[in-house]
Design an enzyme around this catalytic site. Structure first.
Site, PDB file in Angstrom:
ATOM      1  N   ASP A  29       0.836  -1.192   0.000  1.00  0.00           N
ATOM      2  CA  ASP A  29       0.000   0.000   0.000  1.00  0.00           C
ATOM      3  C   ASP A  29       0.878   1.252   0.000  1.00  0.00           C
ATOM      4  O   ASP A  29       1.731   1.402  -0.867  1.00  0.00           O
ATOM      5  CB  ASP A  29      -0.973  -0.068   1.193  1.00  0.00           C
ATOM      6  CG  ASP A  29      -2.035   1.005   1.183  1.00  0.00           C
ATOM      7  OD1 ASP A  29      -2.989   0.877   0.397  1.00  0.00           O
ATOM      8  OD2 ASP A  29      -1.917   1.974   1.953  1.00  0.00           O
ATOM      9  N   HIS A  48      -7.094  -6.906   0.503  1.00  0.00           N
ATOM     10  CA  HIS A  48      -6.029  -5.911   0.362  1.00  0.00           C
ATOM     11  C   HIS A  48      -4.903  -6.098   1.378  1.00  0.00           C
ATOM     12  O   HIS A  48      -3.745  -5.825   1.071  1.00  0.00           O
ATOM     13  CB  HIS A  48      -6.636  -4.513   0.510  1.00  0.00           C
ATOM     14  CG  HIS A  48      -5.671  -3.401   0.311  1.00  0.00           C
ATOM     15  ND1 HIS A  48      -5.021  -3.181  -0.893  1.00  0.00           N
ATOM     16  CD2 HIS A  48      -5.236  -2.436   1.160  1.00  0.00           C
ATOM     17  CE1 HIS A  48      -4.234  -2.126  -0.769  1.00  0.00           C
ATOM     18  NE2 HIS A  48      -4.331  -1.662   0.454  1.00  0.00           N
TER      19      HIS A  48
END
Length: 296
Positions: free
Chosen positions: A108, A274
């Site tokens: 991320d 994620h």
């Protein structure tokens, strides 16, 4: 804090001018830097760091302003929180530990710091693994309604000071839980202990401000840096591994996207949401360990 998450690791704090970077350091072997994402801290790596530490000297910091790291407030150009500045923090941190060259696994926001460091200081990074990320320029160029609905915080946090800060101040815990639920396929993948640590950090107004400034930078100076690299045909020279969620059906796949930015790219999809290192640690290690052992 290290005991429940990183057994055998030691706390290290690097004083780097306008920032103090908190990190956990453990293991032995070639140096490996783990860079977490939003809205987490270095604790995001607690399910993979012990296994990696059997092969590498693992350094797991909190990014500037996140967790227990500190830094200045925002500035009009968002230079204090751009990925170039955050990458400079990591070079400084690793130098305090005696490492001039190292591998990076980034997730991320941490992966955005990682690829910026690969482009800015190519001699520093021996190998780079990007979890769930394609370049910021690509993200904005490909953004559509589906992206906006799922990743609305990209737009919210890019708003001027102090609108997002005021909105998050209203109920930080609720916003954090909502964000984490949207990021995973199984919410119980985030352990109660890790969740409590994320809440402890997110409760600090300074941490929320740093996160928001991170996204303001992504909508301004980070995007400019990406476009400058594209115009100059600067590419990532070190080996690059890309892992992404199998639920991401966008085309072209991330390997093809990254081949426009890097010379040596490989990658695979993983069946998870994620937060890869927490949702699918074994699968992440199956891919990451051989790659790093070949190239780090």
């Amino acid at each position: 804090m290290s005991a429940p998450f990183f057994p055998g690791f030691e706390v290290h704090r690097a004083e780097l001018g306008d920032a103090t970077i908190h990190a956990e350091v453990g293991g032995s072997g070639p140096p490996l830097l783990l860079l977490h994402g939003y809205p987490q801290t270095h604790v995001a790596w607690h399910r993979v760091a012990p296994a990696l530490a059997r092969h590498f000297t693992v350094v797991a910091p909190d990014l500037r302003g996140y967790g227990d790291s500190t830094g200045p407030g925002g500035d009009p150009l968002h230079i204090h929180h751009c990925k170039r500045t955050l990458g400079g923090d990591q070079v400084g941190l690793m130098k305090t530990l005696g490492f001039d060259r190292f591998a990076i696994v980034g997730h991320d926001r941490g992966a955005r710091v990682g690829y910026r460091l690969c482009l800015d200081q190519p001699g520093v990074v021996s190998a780079f693994t990007s979890l769930t990320v394609v370049p910021t320029e690509v993200m904005w160029r490909r953004a559509n309604m589906d992206f906006g609905l799922k990743a609305f915080h990209w737009y919210l946090f890019a708003q001027p000071f102090d609108l997002p800060e005021r909105l998050l101040d209203a109920d930080p815990a609720y916003f954090l839980d909502w964000s984490l639920r949207c990021a995973v396929l199984r919410f119980d993948a985030v352990t109660p202990q890790a969740l409590a640590e994320y809440h402890r950090a997110f409760a600090k107004a300074s941490v929320r401000h740093a996160m928001i400034e991170d996204y303001r930078a992504a909508a301004s100076i980070d995007l400019r840096h990406d476009n400058e690299d594209l115009s100059a045909d600067r590419r990532i020279a070190c080996p690059l591994q890309v892992l992404w969620s199998a639920s991401n059906t966008a085309r072209p796949d991330p390997v093809e996207i990254w081949r426009q930015w890097a010379d040596h790219v490989e990658g695979a999809a993983i069946d998870c949401g994620h937060l890869m290192a927490e949702e699918a640690p074994d699968e992440v290690l199956v891919h990451v360990l051989p790659f790093l052992q070949r190239h780090a």
